[in-house]
Scaffold this motif. Structure first.
Motif, PDB file in Angstrom:
ATOM      1  N   LEU A 292       6.511  14.971   4.171  1.00  0.00           N
ATOM      2  CA  LEU A 292       5.290  14.956   3.362  1.00  0.00           C
ATOM      3  C   LEU A 292       4.282  13.954   3.910  1.00  0.00           C
ATOM      4  O   LEU A 292       3.095  14.269   4.054  1.00  0.00           O
ATOM      5  N   ILE A 293       4.745  12.739   4.214  1.00  0.00           N
ATOM      6  CA  ILE A 293       3.837  11.705   4.732  1.00  0.00           C
ATOM      7  C   ILE A 293       3.291  12.107   6.097  1.00  0.00           C
ATOM      8  O   ILE A 293       2.122  11.861   6.418  1.00  0.00           O
ATOM      9  N   GLU A 294       4.130  12.730   6.909  1.00  0.00           N
ATOM     10  CA  GLU A 294       3.703  13.164   8.235  1.00  0.00           C
ATOM     11  C   GLU A 294       2.600  14.220   8.143  1.00  0.00           C
ATOM     12  O   GLU A 294       1.624  14.178   8.896  1.00  0.00           O
ATOM     13  N   LYS A 295       2.741  15.163   7.214  1.00  0.00           N
ATOM     14  CA  LYS A 295       1.747  16.214   7.040  1.00  0.00           C
ATOM     15  C   LYS A 295       0.509  15.742   6.296  1.00  0.00           C
ATOM     16  O   LYS A 295      -0.587  16.258   6.517  1.00  0.00           O
ATOM     17  N   ASN A 296       0.674  14.766   5.437  1.00  0.00           N
ATOM     18  CA  ASN A 296      -0.443  14.309   4.605  1.00  0.00           C
ATOM     19  C   ASN A 296      -0.493  12.777   4.583  1.00  0.00           C
ATOM     20  O   ASN A 296      -0.218  12.152   3.556  1.00  0.00           O
ATOM     21  N   PRO A 297      -0.864  12.151   5.709  1.00  0.00           N
ATOM     22  CA  PRO A 297      -0.890  10.683   5.762  1.00  0.00           C
ATOM     23  C   PRO A 297      -1.933  10.057   4.848  1.00  0.00           C
ATOM     24  O   PRO A 297      -1.808   8.886   4.465  1.00  0.00           O
ATOM     25  N   PHE A 298      -2.933  10.838   4.459  1.00  0.00           N
ATOM     26  CA  PHE A 298      -3.993  10.285   3.616  1.00  0.00           C
ATOM     27  C   PHE A 298      -3.655  10.350   2.134  1.00  0.00           C
ATOM     28  O   PHE A 298      -4.521  10.094   1.296  1.00  0.00           O
ATOM     29  N   ILE A 299      -2.416  10.688   1.827  1.00  0.00           N
ATOM     30  CA  ILE A 299      -2.016  10.680   0.427  1.00  0.00           C
ATOM     31  C   ILE A 299      -2.087   9.269  -0.149  1.00  0.00           C
ATOM     32  O   ILE A 299      -2.261   9.076  -1.353  1.00  0.00           O
ATOM     33  N   PHE A 300      -1.998   8.260   0.724  1.00  0.00           N
ATOM     34  CA  PHE A 300      -2.074   6.876   0.268  1.00  0.00           C
ATOM     35  C   PHE A 300      -3.493   6.488  -0.165  1.00  0.00           C
ATOM     36  O   PHE A 300      -3.689   5.407  -0.726  1.00  0.00           O
ATOM     37  N   LYS A 301      -4.449   7.353   0.114  1.00  0.00           N
ATOM     38  CA  LYS A 301      -5.815   7.110  -0.369  1.00  0.00           C
ATOM     39  C   LYS A 301      -5.998   7.580  -1.806  1.00  0.00           C
ATOM     40  O   LYS A 301      -6.962   7.196  -2.470  1.00  0.00           O
ATOM     41  N   GLU A 302      -5.088   8.436  -2.264  1.00  0.00           N
ATOM     42  CA  GLU A 302      -5.183   8.952  -3.625  1.00  0.00           C
ATOM     43  C   GLU A 302      -4.741   7.885  -4.624  1.00  0.00           C
ATOM     44  O   GLU A 302      -3.796   7.135  -4.373  1.00  0.00           O
ATOM     45  N   ASP A 303      -5.421   7.842  -5.749  1.00  0.00           N
ATOM     46  CA  ASP A 303      -5.028   6.913  -6.812  1.00  0.00           C
ATOM     47  C   ASP A 303      -3.724   7.394  -7.447  1.00  0.00           C
ATOM     48  O   ASP A 303      -3.559   8.581  -7.735  1.00  0.00           O
ATOM     49  N   LEU A 304      -2.797   6.475  -7.666  1.00  0.00           N
ATOM     50  CA  LEU A 304      -1.504   6.841  -8.228  1.00  0.00           C
ATOM     51  C   LEU A 304      -1.643   7.471  -9.609  1.00  0.00           C
ATOM     52  O   LEU A 304      -0.885   8.378  -9.974  1.00  0.00           O
ATOM     53  N   GLU A 305      -2.596   7.002 -10.368  1.00  0.00           N
ATOM     54  CA  GLU A 305      -2.805   7.578 -11.700  1.00  0.00           C
ATOM     55  C   GLU A 305      -3.260   9.040 -11.588  1.00  0.00           C
ATOM     56  O   GLU A 305      -2.846   9.883 -12.399  1.00  0.00           O
ATOM     57  N   ASN A 306      -4.090   9.343 -10.592  1.00  0.00           N
ATOM     58  CA  ASN A 306      -4.527  10.723 -10.395  1.00  0.00           C
ATOM     59  C   ASN A 306      -3.361  11.611  -9.972  1.00  0.00           C
ATOM     60  O   ASN A 306      -3.269  12.778 -10.386  1.00  0.00           O
ATOM     61  N   LEU A 307      -2.484  11.070  -9.145  1.00  0.00           N
ATOM     62  CA  LEU A 307      -1.310  11.837  -8.738  1.00  0.00           C
ATOM     63  C   LEU A 307      -0.434  12.165  -9.950  1.00  0.00           C
ATOM     64  O   LEU A 307       0.085  13.285 -10.064  1.00  0.00           O
ATOM     65  N   GLN A 308      -0.293  11.207 -10.841  1.00  0.00           N
ATOM     66  CA  GLN A 308       0.518  11.445 -12.033  1.00  0.00           C
ATOM     67  C   GLN A 308      -0.147  12.481 -12.940  1.00  0.00           C
ATOM     68  O   GLN A 308       0.537  13.315 -13.538  1.00  0.00           O
ATOM     69  N   VAL A 309      -1.466  12.444 -13.016  1.00  0.00           N
ATOM     70  CA  VAL A 309      -2.197  13.443 -13.817  1.00  0.00           C
ATOM     71  C   VAL A 309      -1.957  14.844 -13.260  1.00  0.00           C
ATOM     72  O   VAL A 309      -1.779  15.808 -14.029  1.00  0.00           O
TER      73      VAL A 309
ATOM     74  N   ASP B 256       0.786  -1.229   0.000  1.00  0.00           N
ATOM     75  CA  ASP B 256       0.000   0.000   0.000  1.00  0.00           C
ATOM     76  C   ASP B 256       0.825   1.289   0.000  1.00  0.00           C
ATOM     77  O   ASP B 256       0.303   2.342  -0.351  1.00  0.00           O
ATOM     78  N   ILE B 257       2.097   1.220   0.375  1.00  0.00           N
ATOM     79  CA  ILE B 257       2.878   2.445   0.556  1.00  0.00           C
ATOM     80  C   ILE B 257       4.089   2.519  -0.375  1.00  0.00           C
ATOM     81  O   ILE B 257       4.420   3.594  -0.878  1.00  0.00           O
ATOM     82  N   LYS B 258       4.714   1.398  -0.617  1.00  0.00           N
ATOM     83  CA  LYS B 258       5.988   1.387  -1.350  1.00  0.00           C
ATOM     84  C   LYS B 258       5.886   2.053  -2.717  1.00  0.00           C
ATOM     85  O   LYS B 258       6.777   2.805  -3.131  1.00  0.00           O
ATOM     86  N   SER B 259       4.805   1.820  -3.444  1.00  0.00           N
ATOM     87  CA  SER B 259       4.654   2.404  -4.782  1.00  0.00           C
ATOM     88  C   SER B 259       4.565   3.927  -4.715  1.00  0.00           C
ATOM     89  O   SER B 259       5.040   4.629  -5.622  1.00  0.00           O
ATOM     90  N   TYR B 260       3.988   4.464  -3.649  1.00  0.00           N
ATOM     91  CA  TYR B 260       3.914   5.915  -3.480  1.00  0.00           C
ATOM     92  C   TYR B 260       5.299   6.496  -3.183  1.00  0.00           C
ATOM     93  O   TYR B 260       5.626   7.599  -3.633  1.00  0.00           O
ATOM     94  N   ILE B 261       6.075   5.757  -2.412  1.00  0.00           N
ATOM     95  CA  ILE B 261       7.436   6.195  -2.101  1.00  0.00           C
ATOM     96  C   ILE B 261       8.248   6.296  -3.394  1.00  0.00           C
ATOM     97  O   ILE B 261       8.988   7.266  -3.606  1.00  0.00           O
ATOM     98  N   ILE B 262       8.104   5.321  -4.265  1.00  0.00           N
ATOM     99  CA  ILE B 262       8.818   5.339  -5.552  1.00  0.00           C
ATOM    100  C   ILE B 262       8.360   6.523  -6.394  1.00  0.00           C
ATOM    101  O   ILE B 262       9.171   7.221  -7.006  1.00  0.00           O
ATOM    102  N   PHE B 263       7.061   6.780  -6.427  1.00  0.00           N
ATOM    103  CA  PHE B 263       6.516   7.898  -7.200  1.00  0.00           C
ATOM    104  C   PHE B 263       7.078   9.233  -6.706  1.00  0.00           C
ATOM    105  O   PHE B 263       7.513  10.072  -7.511  1.00  0.00           O
ATOM    106  N   LEU B 264       7.082   9.420  -5.402  1.00  0.00           N
ATOM    107  CA  LEU B 264       7.572  10.675  -4.836  1.00  0.00           C
ATOM    108  C   LEU B 264       9.081  10.820  -4.999  1.00  0.00           C
ATOM    109  O   LEU B 264       9.594  11.920  -5.223  1.00  0.00           O
TER     110      LEU B 264
END
Length: 352
Positions: A143-160, A122-130
């Motif tokens: 970043l994770i400390e300030k925004n822990p719910f970033i893992f709820k965002e779809d990775l494709e949406n983050l890339q968009v 659930d987390i590793k792919s986001y770490i790679i993206f960032l």
């Protein structure tokens, strides 16, 4: 006269009347009191005759005989990650990234959400993206400390959302700066960011390059409360008297000012402009002085006044810049700007 009348009464006169019962006597007495406004003698009322239907209320000062051991003050639910760290691989990895887990314990929604995540799934792919954006380990932790719910965002949406910034000609360095300084940025949709950027461009008549520069310099301003920014715009324009062009200059130089409290800004401005007689043309060249607290400027200004060293005219010798007035520590101001000592400055502050 009354005694004579009683003596003349014969037994025959009293004979037709029957003796009154005790109850009749009491009723007759009460009726007499009502007519004569006398006080009822409690001795005439038997224990069975209760004139007050409601029982007496108990006083809060009386000893309580009930069991109130179950009563306790309300305590907000609390959580502590310490009990889970040794058993949770996810928490251990987050600690290695520099995440201060105790910061999440005050938010009741975060701990249960984080504990259900698997780091590898659930987390590793986001770490790679960032990391691909250029974030270092310490940046990831913040970043994770300030925004822990970033893992709820779809990775494709983050890339968009990243692609949108690139489409708007933001450089990789700008994008990195945005994500570093505003951890919540990636949680805003592309549509929201586009509307916010459009608001600033229209409100301050900014060019495309100026919008990008402002965003990279203070990305938190772009996602800040729009109503708060509008209120500060009104204060700066209508109450302080700056023109739209001057307000544009202010936001590009000191964007933080539009996030500050409007009352605090106005107090500082009034002291600088009215007490120190600094014209608007000078303030607009160094608007960062408006972010300083009014009492700090007042202390230093009056100290210089006492020393006879007030000189804010650039055309005269011994000129003192407003920036130097509000910047630095008290020790630096007292020695380098005022040409005195910190002891003399502290002694002066005690007289204020």
């Amino acid at each position: 006269m009354l005694r004579r009348l009683i003596k003349t009464c014969t037994v025959r006169t009293l004979g037709p009347f029957r003796p009154l019962s005790s109850v009749q006597k009491i009723e007759n007495k009460i009726s007499t009191v009502e007519n004569s406004s006398e006080i009822i003698d409690p001795r005439l009322v038997s224990n069975s005759d209760n004139l007050n239907e409601n029982p007496p209320e108990s006083s809060v000062l009386q000893p309580c005989k009930e069991d109130i051991s179950y009563v306790a003050p309300y305590l907000r639910p609390s959580f502590n990650f310490a009990a889970y760290v040794n058993k949770s691989h996810t928490l251990q990895q987050l600690l290695k990234l520099g995440v201060r887990l105790y910061k999440w314990e005050k938010n009741q929604e975060v701990p249960p959400y984080i504990l259900q995540l698997d780091f590898d799934k659930d987390i590793k792919s986001y770490i790679i993206f960032l990391t691909d954006l250029g974030l270092q380990t310490e940046d990831l932790g913040k970043l994770i400390e300030k925004n822990p719910f970033i893992f709820k965002e779809d990775l494709e949406n983050l890339q968009v959302r990243i692609n949108y910034l690139k489409y708007k000609k933001f450089t990789d360095e700008m994008i990195l700066r945005i994500v570093q300084d505003n951890p919540m940025w990636l949680s805003f949709s592309t549509q929201d960011i586009d509307k916010k950027l459009g608001f600033f461009q229209k409100s301050f008549s900014l060019t495309g390059n100026e919008v990008r520069s402002l965003t990279a310099r203070k990305p938190r301003l772009i996602t800040y409360d729009i109503e708060h920014i509008k209120l500060n715009m009104f204060v700066i324009k209508e109450e302080m008297g700056f023109t739209p062009e001057e307000m544009k200059q202010i936001v590009l130089q000191t964007p933080k000012l539009f996030m500050n409290n409007q009352h605090r800004i106005l107090k500082t401005f009034e002291y600088i402009h009215k007490e120190m007689n600094i014209p608007l043309e000078t303030i607009v060249k160094m608007p960062q002085v408006l972010t300083c607290r009014e009492f700090r400027i007042k202390q230093r200004h009056q100290f210089l006044q006492k020393l006879g060293k007030l000189q804010f005219d650039t055309k005269k010798p011994n000129y003192i810049s407003l920036i130097t007035l509000v910047s630095g520590s008290d020790a630096h101001f007292a020695t380098e700007v005022a040409g005195s000592s910190i002891h003399a400055f502290n002694a002066f502050l005690k007289t204020m």
